[in-house]
Design a protein around this motif. Structure first.
Motif, PDB file in Angstrom:
ATOM      1  N   ALA A 197       0.815  -1.062  -0.326  1.00  0.00           N
ATOM      2  CA  ALA A 197       0.224  -0.222  -0.097  1.00  0.00           C
ATOM      3  C   ALA A 197       0.754   1.369   0.043  1.00  0.00           C
ATOM      4  O   ALA A 197       0.325   2.209  -0.786  1.00  0.00           O
ATOM      5  CB  ALA A 197      -1.040   0.139   1.370  1.00  0.00           C
ATOM      6  N   LEU A 198       2.195   1.117   0.384  1.00  0.00           N
ATOM      7  CA  LEU A 198       2.778   2.477   0.658  1.00  0.00           C
ATOM      8  C   LEU A 198       3.782   2.235  -0.298  1.00  0.00           C
ATOM      9  O   LEU A 198       3.260   3.573  -1.150  1.00  0.00           O
ATOM     10  CB  LEU A 198       4.027   2.272   1.959  1.00  0.00           C
ATOM     11  CG  LEU A 198       3.260   2.138   3.266  1.00  0.00           C
ATOM     12  CD1 LEU A 198       4.543   1.932   4.841  1.00  0.00           C
ATOM     13  CD2 LEU A 198       2.901   3.880   3.913  1.00  0.00           C
ATOM     14  N   LEU A 199       3.998   1.356  -1.672  1.00  0.00           N
ATOM     15  CA  LEU A 199       4.157   2.322  -2.810  1.00  0.00           C
ATOM     16  C   LEU A 199       3.485   1.949  -3.661  1.00  0.00           C
ATOM     17  O   LEU A 199       4.080   3.431  -4.493  1.00  0.00           O
ATOM     18  CB  LEU A 199       5.181   0.595  -2.852  1.00  0.00           C
ATOM     19  CG  LEU A 199       5.304  -0.140  -4.033  1.00  0.00           C
ATOM     20  CD1 LEU A 199       6.711   0.637  -4.234  1.00  0.00           C
ATOM     21  CD2 LEU A 199       6.187  -1.982  -4.241  1.00  0.00           C
ATOM     22  N   VAL A 200       2.866   1.851  -3.395  1.00  0.00           N
ATOM     23  CA  VAL A 200       1.699   1.657  -4.027  1.00  0.00           C
ATOM     24  C   VAL A 200       1.234   3.726  -3.939  1.00  0.00           C
ATOM     25  O   VAL A 200       0.965   5.094  -5.186  1.00  0.00           O
ATOM     26  CB  VAL A 200       0.359   1.540  -4.538  1.00  0.00           C
ATOM     27  CG1 VAL A 200      -0.778   2.011  -4.718  1.00  0.00           C
ATOM     28  CG2 VAL A 200       0.337  -0.004  -5.081  1.00  0.00           C
ATOM     29  N   ALA A 201       1.190   4.026  -3.150  1.00  0.00           N
ATOM     30  CA  ALA A 201       1.188   5.647  -2.371  1.00  0.00           C
ATOM     31  C   ALA A 201       1.985   6.565  -3.002  1.00  0.00           C
ATOM     32  O   ALA A 201       1.581   7.429  -3.933  1.00  0.00           O
ATOM     33  CB  ALA A 201       1.238   5.401  -1.069  1.00  0.00           C
ATOM     34  N   ILE A 202       3.506   5.762  -3.136  1.00  0.00           N
ATOM     35  CA  ILE A 202       4.502   7.090  -3.839  1.00  0.00           C
ATOM     36  C   ILE A 202       4.540   6.624  -4.769  1.00  0.00           C
ATOM     37  O   ILE A 202       4.666   7.907  -5.458  1.00  0.00           O
ATOM     38  CB  ILE A 202       5.178   5.800  -2.370  1.00  0.00           C
ATOM     39  CG1 ILE A 202       5.836   6.280  -1.285  1.00  0.00           C
ATOM     40  CG2 ILE A 202       6.847   6.589  -3.482  1.00  0.00           C
ATOM     41  CD1 ILE A 202       7.193   5.148  -0.768  1.00  0.00           C
ATOM     42  N   LEU A 203       4.479   5.449  -5.447  1.00  0.00           N
ATOM     43  CA  LEU A 203       3.989   5.816  -7.153  1.00  0.00           C
ATOM     44  C   LEU A 203       2.950   6.508  -7.339  1.00  0.00           C
ATOM     45  O   LEU A 203       2.984   7.265  -8.346  1.00  0.00           O
ATOM     46  CB  LEU A 203       3.999   4.430  -7.846  1.00  0.00           C
ATOM     47  CG  LEU A 203       4.765   3.511  -7.196  1.00  0.00           C
ATOM     48  CD1 LEU A 203       4.625   2.204  -7.945  1.00  0.00           C
ATOM     49  CD2 LEU A 203       6.376   3.644  -8.177  1.00  0.00           C
ATOM     50  N   MET A 250      -4.540   8.812  -2.055  1.00  0.00           N
ATOM     51  CA  MET A 250      -5.636   8.165  -2.368  1.00  0.00           C
ATOM     52  C   MET A 250      -5.104   6.493  -3.126  1.00  0.00           C
ATOM     53  O   MET A 250      -5.814   5.727  -2.758  1.00  0.00           O
ATOM     54  CB  MET A 250      -6.610   8.926  -3.728  1.00  0.00           C
ATOM     55  CG  MET A 250      -7.430   7.721  -4.614  1.00  0.00           C
ATOM     56  SD  MET A 250      -9.517   7.585  -3.886  1.00  0.00           S
ATOM     57  CE  MET A 250      -9.557   9.132  -3.306  1.00  0.00           C
ATOM     58  N   GLY A 251      -4.212   6.272  -3.879  1.00  0.00           N
ATOM     59  CA  GLY A 251      -3.042   6.129  -4.040  1.00  0.00           C
ATOM     60  C   GLY A 251      -3.244   4.944  -2.419  1.00  0.00           C
ATOM     61  O   GLY A 251      -3.150   2.808  -3.069  1.00  0.00           O
ATOM     62  N   PHE A 252      -2.565   4.376  -1.537  1.00  0.00           N
ATOM     63  CA  PHE A 252      -2.443   4.274  -0.074  1.00  0.00           C
ATOM     64  C   PHE A 252      -3.825   3.419  -0.056  1.00  0.00           C
ATOM     65  O   PHE A 252      -4.552   2.541   0.213  1.00  0.00           O
ATOM     66  CB  PHE A 252      -2.333   4.799   0.895  1.00  0.00           C
ATOM     67  CG  PHE A 252      -2.178   4.312   2.041  1.00  0.00           C
ATOM     68  CD1 PHE A 252      -1.312   3.457   2.441  1.00  0.00           C
ATOM     69  CD2 PHE A 252      -2.871   4.578   3.472  1.00  0.00           C
ATOM     70  CE1 PHE A 252      -1.415   2.590   3.503  1.00  0.00           C
ATOM     71  CE2 PHE A 252      -3.605   3.671   4.151  1.00  0.00           C
ATOM     72  CZ  PHE A 252      -2.212   2.874   4.602  1.00  0.00           C
TER      73      PHE A 252
END
Length: 454
Positions: A46-52, A90-92
Motif C-alpha cells: 500500500a505504501l509503495l502504491v501510495a508513493i508511485l 488515494m493510492g494508499f
C-alpha cells in the motif's frame, strides 16, 4: 435545507478542521491496523502504491499546469503539491480497499471519500475561491434590496466630513450591509443574474451623502456572490468605514457573463448578448436611480479579478466618461476565449478591427490623453498577470493616467492576491475621492511591493 448550511465556512473554522481531522485519524488508523507482522506485506504494498501514485499525481498536475497550460495560468506549486498529496493518500486507501476485508475495507471506502473532500478543500483554501458551502451552489447569502432600505443622497462627501468634525452627523449603523438586486436590462436585454450591492454605514443613514461607486466583476467561472465571499469585500469596506466616519465606496457587483460557464468577453456579441451595453448603460442607470451615489466619473471605478479584471481594463479604457478609475487584479492582456481567430469570428462577426478596439492597450491609446487612474494588482507567483498588468500600466502612464502597480508577494492567481491588492487600492482611491487620508504608504501594507514604471 441548503440555506441552513449556506453560511458554513470552508476556509476557516470548525468545518475544515473536522474534515482534515477525520481524514488524518482515518489514515492513521489504516496504517496502524496493518502494522502487525501478518499484515506488513500488505502495508508495504500500500505504501509503495501510495508513493508511485503521488509521483504520478505530481507529474500530471505539473504537466497540466505548467507545460500544457490547460487553465491558461499556472496552478502554482502549492496546488500541484496538494494534488500530489491527494494522489498519494488515494493510492494508499484504494490498495487497502482491494487487499483487505471487513471493517478495514469499510474504513478504506470511507477514507477514499474523505481524501477527495480534504484535497478539494485544501485546493480551495489555496485559491480562496469558495468561502462557504452556499457559494459552491450559488445560493445567495444576501437579502434582497428594497426601496426603503436606502434614501436619496442629501449632501456630498465633503459636507458629511464637515458634519463629522462638528459632531453633527445623522445616525448611521456601525457596519454596512450587502444586498442582492435585479438590475434592469432595458437597453441591452442582457440576461444577467442578480447583482450584489454593498452599502456602507453612511449610505444606510436617513440622510446619506453621494458616495463613490466601485463596480466590481468576478472572474469566470464565477458569480457576483463569489466576488463578495471570496474577496472579503464586506469586511474590507466595513474596516475602512470604521476609520472614516461611516464613509466607504458603494460596491456593486453585476453579472457580466450570465452564467458560470459563459464568457461574454464583456462585449456586445451574438454569442451571449450585449454585455458591454449592460455594463455601461443599464448598470450605471440603475445605480444612479436607486443608490445615493456621486455621478462624476472621477467618483466611479470599475475593477475585477481575472476575467473580471480584463473586463475592467476594457470597459474603463473604452468608457472614461463613466469609469474614471480602474482596479484590475490578475487580468489578461485582452479578451481571452480560445484563439484570437475564433474570437474574431464568433464574437465580432469576423471584424478584426472590432476585436482590436476591445484590447485595453489599444483602447487606452485611442482615448489618450486621459485623466483616469489605474491601480492594478497581481499575485507574485502569477508571472503572466504581472507581465499583463505592467504592459497595460505602461500604456496608461504614456496616456497621462495616474498609475500604481502592486504585487502581492506569496500569492498566485487567486483571491488572496485580490484581497491583498485591493486593500491599499481602497485607501489610495479613497483619498482621491475625498473619503479620507491614507493611513500609511503603499509600501507598508503586508506583502505588497510596487512595480516602478519607466
Amino acid at each position: 435545507m441548503l440555506r441552513h448550511f449556506a453560511h458554513i465556512h470552508l476556509l476557516v473554522g470548525w468545518f475544515p478542521a473536522l474534515i482534515f481531522g477525520i481524514t488524518i485519524i482515518g489514515l492513521a488508523a489504516l496504517i496502524l491496523a496493518q502494522c502487525s507482522k501478518s499484515q506488513r506485506k500488505k502495508l508495504r504494498l500500500a505504501l509503495l502504491v501510495a508513493i508511485l501514485s503521488g509521483a504520478f499525481g505530481l507529474l500530471a498536475a505539473w504537466l497540466v499546469s505548467d507545460v500544457f497550460m490547460l487553465f491558461e495560468v499556472s496552478l502554482g506549486w502549492m496546488v500541484i503539491f496538494a494534488v500530489a498529496a491527494g494522489f498519494t493518500a488515494m493510492g494508499f486507501v484504494v490498495t487497502t480497499l482491494i487487499t483487505h476485508h471487513g471493517w478495514k475495507r469499510f474504513l478504506a471506502s470511507a477514507m477514499a471519500v474523505m481524501v477527495i473532500l480534504a484535497t478539494a478543500l485544501r485546493i480551495d483554501m489555496i485559491y480562496g475561491e469558495f468561502t462557504t458551502i452556499g457559494s459552491i451552489f450559488s445560493v445567495s447569502a444576501y437579502p434582497r434590496l428594497h426601496h426603503n432600505d436606502v434614501q436619496p443622497a442629501s449632501m456630498n462627501v465633503k459636507e458629511w466630513r464637515n458634519l463629522a468634525q462638528e459632531g453633527k452627523l445623522p445616525a448611521y449603523p456601525k457596519r454596512g450591509k450587502v444586498f442582492s438586486a435585479n438590475i434592469n436590462n432595458t437597453r441591452s436585454h442582457f440576461e444577467a443574474r442578480p447583482a450584489d450591492i454593498y452599502l456602507p454605514p453612511a449610505a444606510l443613514s436617513e440622510k446619506p451623502p453621494a458616495l463613490p461607486v466601485f463596480v466590481m466583476l468576478a472572474g469566470q467561472p464565477g458569480s457576483p456572490d463569489r466576488l463578495f465571499t471570496a474577496a472579503g469585500i464586506e469586511s474590507m469596506m466595513n474596516a475602512y468605514a470604521e476609520k472614516h466616519h461611516g464613509l466607504a465606496p458603494i460596491v456593486v457587483s453585476p453579472d457580466q457573463n450570465g452564467a458560470s460557464n459563459h464568457n461574454s468577453l464583456c462585449v456586445d456579441s451574438p454569442v451571449y448578448g450585449n454585455a458591454e451595453t449592460y455594463l455601461t448603460q443599464d448598470v450605471p442607470t440603475w445605480i444612479t436611480s436607486h443608490l445615493p451615489v456621486a455621478e462624476s466619473s472621477d467618483m466611479w471605478a470599475v475593477g475585477g479579478f481575472s476575467q473580471g479584471g480584463t473586463c475592467s481594463t476594457q470597459l474603463g479604457a473604452r468608457h472614461p466618461d463613466i469609469y474614471g478609475n480602474m482596479l484590475p487584479a490578475d487580468g489578461e492582456i485582452g479578451p481571452s476565449q480560445g484563439s484570437r481567430e475564433s474570437m474574431i469570428k464568433n464574437y465580432f462577426h469576423g471584424n478584426e478591427q472590432a476585436f482590436r478596439e476591445q484590447e485595453p492597450i489599444y483602447a487606452i491609446e485611442q482615448h489618450a490623453p486621459s485623466k483616469q487612474t489605474l491601480f492594478a494588482g497581481s499575485g507574485g507567483k502569477d508571472s503572466v498577470s504581472i507581465s499583463n498588468m505592467t504592459a497595460i500600466g505602461q500604456a496608461a502612464k504614456r496616456a497621462g493616467m495616474d498609475v500604481k502597480l502592486v504585487v502581492s508577494q506569496g500569492n498566485g492567481h487567486d483571491w488572496h492576491a485580490v484581497n491583498a491588492c485591493w486593500e491599499p487600492a481602497l485607501d489610495w482611491l479613497g483619498e482621491r475621492m475625498g473619503l479620507g487620508d491614507m493611513g500609511k504608504p503603499i509600501s507598508n501594507y503586508p506583502n505588497i511591493s510596487e512595480i516602478a514604471l519607466e
